[in-house]
Design a protein around this motif. Structure first.
Motif, PDB file in Angstrom:
ATOM      1  N   ARG A  63      -9.342  -5.642   6.867  1.00 51.71           N
ATOM      2  CA  ARG A  63      -9.647  -6.593   5.789  1.00 51.71           C
ATOM      3  C   ARG A  63      -9.216  -8.008   6.160  1.00 51.71           C
ATOM      4  O   ARG A  63      -9.946  -8.970   5.944  1.00 51.71           O
TER       5      ARG A  63
ATOM      6  N   ARG B 101       2.342   0.952  10.224  1.00 48.73           N
ATOM      7  CA  ARG B 101       1.359   1.693   9.416  1.00 48.73           C
ATOM      8  C   ARG B 101       0.769   0.807   8.324  1.00 48.73           C
ATOM      9  O   ARG B 101      -0.438   0.828   8.073  1.00 48.73           O
ATOM     10  N   THR B 102       1.610   0.020   7.677  1.00 47.24           N
ATOM     11  CA  THR B 102       1.125  -0.870   6.624  1.00 47.24           C
ATOM     12  C   THR B 102       0.202  -1.929   7.206  1.00 47.24           C
ATOM     13  O   THR B 102      -0.847  -2.235   6.631  1.00 47.24           O
TER      14      THR B 102
ATOM     15  N   CYS C  57       0.871  -1.166   0.000  1.00 42.98           N
ATOM     16  CA  CYS C  57       0.000   0.000   0.000  1.00 42.98           C
ATOM     17  C   CYS C  57       0.913   1.221   0.000  1.00 42.98           C
ATOM     18  O   CYS C  57       2.137   1.092  -0.067  1.00 42.98           O
ATOM     19  N   LYS C  58       0.323   2.387   0.083  1.00 38.40           N
ATOM     20  CA  LYS C  58       1.120   3.615   0.047  1.00 38.40           C
ATOM     21  C   LYS C  58       2.102   3.692   1.219  1.00 38.40           C
ATOM     22  O   LYS C  58       3.189   4.251   1.096  1.00 38.40           O
ATOM     23  N   ALA C  59       1.733   3.116   2.356  1.00 37.46           N
ATOM     24  CA  ALA C  59       2.576   3.178   3.556  1.00 37.46           C
ATOM     25  C   ALA C  59       3.798   2.268   3.454  1.00 37.46           C
ATOM     26  O   ALA C  59       4.815   2.519   4.085  1.00 37.46           O
TER      27      ALA C  59
ATOM     28  N   GLN D 138      -1.657  -1.685   9.875  1.00 40.51           N
ATOM     29  CA  GLN D 138      -2.921  -1.037  10.234  1.00 40.51           C
ATOM     30  C   GLN D 138      -3.809  -0.842   9.008  1.00 40.51           C
ATOM     31  O   GLN D 138      -5.026  -0.944   9.096  1.00 40.51           O
ATOM     32  N   HIS D 139      -3.176  -0.599   7.861  1.00 41.78           N
ATOM     33  CA  HIS D 139      -3.937  -0.430   6.620  1.00 41.78           C
ATOM     34  C   HIS D 139      -4.694  -1.711   6.249  1.00 41.78           C
ATOM     35  O   HIS D 139      -5.827  -1.647   5.793  1.00 41.78           O
ATOM     36  N   PHE D 140      -4.064  -2.873   6.435  1.00 44.60           N
ATOM     37  CA  PHE D 140      -4.653  -4.142   6.014  1.00 44.60           C
ATOM     38  C   PHE D 140      -5.391  -4.885   7.135  1.00 44.60           C
ATOM     39  O   PHE D 140      -6.047  -5.886   6.881  1.00 44.60           O
TER      40      PHE D 140
END
Length: 162
Positions: A128, A120-121, A75-77, A123-125
């Motif tokens: 889901r 951070r990455t 992801c962006k992170a 937390q993004h996933f």
């Protein structure tokens, strides 16, 4: 009269929400994310070595009872190399390889900045992954590091925390 319309609309929204949750739960129960078995065709020599290190780490972890859920989520992170399930724990795994130990080796290369990017990455996933593999309940998580130095593999469980 407007109250009845609002009540019907609210009931319709709640019903649609329940149907969507059931459909997502059924999809998550039957779907397994692909885990590539062959190295990508393109890439620099260092990327190819990195993929081989990840493949070796994945085989090592599977032999010890972890179930690999995903590989190379970006992801962006940032990127997470491997995501696995170890019992009821969701494990985010960073694979590091170093040929030369002059600068502290592979494990030492997971410094504070890299740890923040991994967190951070993750937390993004997280939402889901919990929906797909833990029936939408919040799963306990940990961060592991697999370091490959001088041909030896070392698994550092719970390498760092938030």
């Amino acid at each position: 009269m407007p109250t009845d319309a609002y009540a019907r609309a609210s009931q319709a929204q709640a019903s649609a929400h329940r149907r969507r949750r059931r459909r997502l739960a059924r999809q998550a129960a039957t779907r397994q994310p692909p885990v590539p078995d062959a190295p990508p065709a393109a890439g620099s020599p260092s990327q190819q070595r990195g993929y081989q290190a990840e493949h070796q780490a994945r085989d090592y972890l599977e032999a010890r009872g972890l179930r690999i859920l995903a590989q190379n989520l970006r992801c962006k992170a940032g990127e997470i190399d491997l995501i696995a399930r170890h019992g009821d724990v969701l494990v985010f795994i960073e694979v590091r390889q170093r040929c030369d130990g002059r600068f502290g080796g592979a494990a030492a290369s997971v410094n504070r900045a890299k740890q923040r990017r991994l967190i951070r990455t993750a937390q993004h996933f997280l939402a889901r992954l919990c929906r797909q593999h833990f029936q939408a309940t919040r799963a306990p998580c940990r961060f592991d590091v697999i370091s490959l130095d001088d041909g030896g593999l070392r698994w550092i469980q719970d390498a760092f925390r938030l």
